[in-house]
Design a protein around this motif. Structure first.
Motif, short mmCIF file in Angstrom:
data_model
loop_
_atom_site.label_atom_id
_atom_site.label_comp_id
_atom_site.label_asym_id
_atom_site.label_seq_id
_atom_site.Cartn_x
_atom_site.Cartn_y
_atom_site.Cartn_z
N UNK A 145 0.71 -1.21 0.04
CA UNK A 145 0.05 -0.14 -0.13
C UNK A 145 1.03 1.30 0.01
N UNK A 146 0.38 2.15 -0.55
CA UNK A 146 1.21 3.48 -0.74
C UNK A 146 0.25 4.72 0.07
N UNK A 147 0.77 5.68 1.05
CA UNK A 147 0.15 6.69 1.23
C UNK A 147 0.98 7.89 1.04
N UNK A 148 0.33 9.05 0.78
CA UNK A 148 0.72 10.18 0.67
C UNK A 148 0.61 11.49 1.50
N UNK A 149 1.55 12.11 2.16
CA UNK A 149 1.09 13.14 3.27
C UNK A 149 1.59 14.26 2.64
N UNK A 150 0.87 15.49 2.45
CA UNK A 150 1.33 16.79 2.01
C UNK A 150 1.68 17.41 3.29
N UNK A 151 2.96 17.61 3.38
CA UNK A 151 3.47 18.38 4.56
C UNK A 151 3.23 19.93 4.48
N UNK A 152 2.62 20.36 5.33
CA UNK A 152 2.22 21.90 5.52
C UNK A 152 2.49 22.46 7.18
N UNK A 153 2.59 23.63 7.10
CA UNK A 153 2.85 24.27 8.55
C UNK A 153 1.92 23.85 9.73
N UNK A 154 0.65 23.72 9.19
CA UNK A 154 -0.40 23.42 10.24
C UNK A 154 -0.74 21.91 10.35
N UNK A 155 0.18 21.02 9.68
CA UNK A 155 0.00 19.59 10.10
C UNK A 155 0.49 19.07 11.32
N UNK A 156 -0.34 18.27 12.11
CA UNK A 156 -0.15 17.94 13.39
C UNK A 156 0.56 16.61 13.46
#
Length: 323
Positions: free
Chosen positions: A70-81
């Motif tokens: 499986x593949x997951x993608x997280x778009x990292x942004x300043x408000x990511x917790x």
């Protein structure tokens, strides 16, 4: 138990088929594909520093599909917790208990896109899982399963609003490389196939996720001659002694170089490591772990060029014979 020549031949065959499959999604970049698979089969993680639109997401998806994972993608942004990555505990009123809901980190391949755009606190949420293969939420540990690989990306063009990865986290990436733009002929081939929607092509699996775990275990048994270990130690020591560095490569870096060299050797059909395996991997494994002196950086010295200079200065041993 040491890897046998027959095991090395089988390993190289599977590796070649994996590479051929992934290259269908990332055309014209066989070296990057090989480094990515070396990271996967060395149970390590990959850091890509590249401009947008060079195929980073395609690479992650292709690797996951090739190993039936499986593949997951997280778009990292300043408000990511941190909980957006690891998952959270939610109270279930019917059961009158907290239930853990896994985050996107629970995948075979996790693409952490533009990881340096998140805060240091969020970046550190990946430290435990990258090192130990598990996350801890509310005092309970949750294994993410095997195999597990993080492919993190950084955009070198725009630095506004970014948080530089600390040395402790950089040290946890086995390999750092860049994809770069394809050449003219490859770009033409990509355009000719542009009737396909991006990421719509499904690659057939080459092996199972369990098969990846088996291959990784086999790669660890490749023979490393004492002279090769001595060569690795001398290279790492040279990065510490160099006047251009404030911080040289760690012991973890030496272990990473040895582990990756074993996989690289097996991918070539050899059950033993030669000096050229170490040379081929020294820059992608060591360069990102070095902290340069500001004066050296001002003079135009880069970590990659420094490792290249060290490779010229540190004499390799004679090529060892098979064990």
């Amino acid at each position: 138990m040491t890897m046998t020549p027959e095991q090395a031949t089988r390993f190289a065959d599977v590796f070649a088929r994996l590479a051929a499959g992934v290259e269908q999604a990332l055309q014209g970049k066989p070296h990057v594909v090989r480094l990515s698979l070396v990271a996967l089969l060395s149970e390590g993680h990959l850091l890509l520093e590249d401009a947008p639109g060079t195929g980073k997401t395609s690479l992650a998806r292709a690797i996951a599909q090739s190993v039936r994972g499986t593949a997951s993608r997280i778009q990292f942004t300043p408000d990511l917790l941190p909980g957006d990555i690891t998952g959270v505990s939610v109270y279930d009123q019917s059961a009158r208990a907290f239930e853990f809901r896994p985050g996107p980190v629970f995948a075979t391949v996790l693409l952490a896109d533009e990881i340096n755009r998140a805060s240091p606190k969020t970046q550190s949420a990946l430290l435990e899982v990258m090192e130990e293969g598990r996350v801890t939420v509310d005092g309970r540990s949750h294994p993410v399963g095997e195999p597990f690989m993080v492919i993190a990306t950084q955009n070198p063009v725009e630095q506004a609003g970014t948080y530089r990865l600390p040395e402790a986290q950089l040290d946890r990436f086995l390999i750092k490389t860049s994809i770069g733009y394809p050449d003219h002929a490859t770009t033409l081939r990509i355009l000719e196939g542009s009737t396909e929607r991006a990421h719509s092509t499904a690659l057939p699996p080459i092996i199972t996720s369990e098969g990846v775990t088996v291959l990784a275990a086999e790669a660890r048994t490749a023979h490393v001659d004492a002279s090769i270990n001595d060569y690795i130690v001398r290279l790492v020591q040279a990065t510490r002694d160099a006047p251009e560095t404030r911080l040289g490569a760690s012991v973890r870096a030496a272990l990473a170089l040895s582990r990756a060299a074993k996989t690289y050797a097996a991918s070539s059909g050899r059950h033993y490591v030669v000096p050229d395996d170490v040379k081929a991997l020294a820059e992608p494994v060591l360069a990102h772990r070095l902290l340069l002196d500001p004066e050296a950086e001002f003079d135009g010295v880069s970590a990659s060029s420094l490792v290249g200079q060290i490779l010229l200065e540190v004499a390799p041993p004679g090529e060892p014979t098979a064990a």
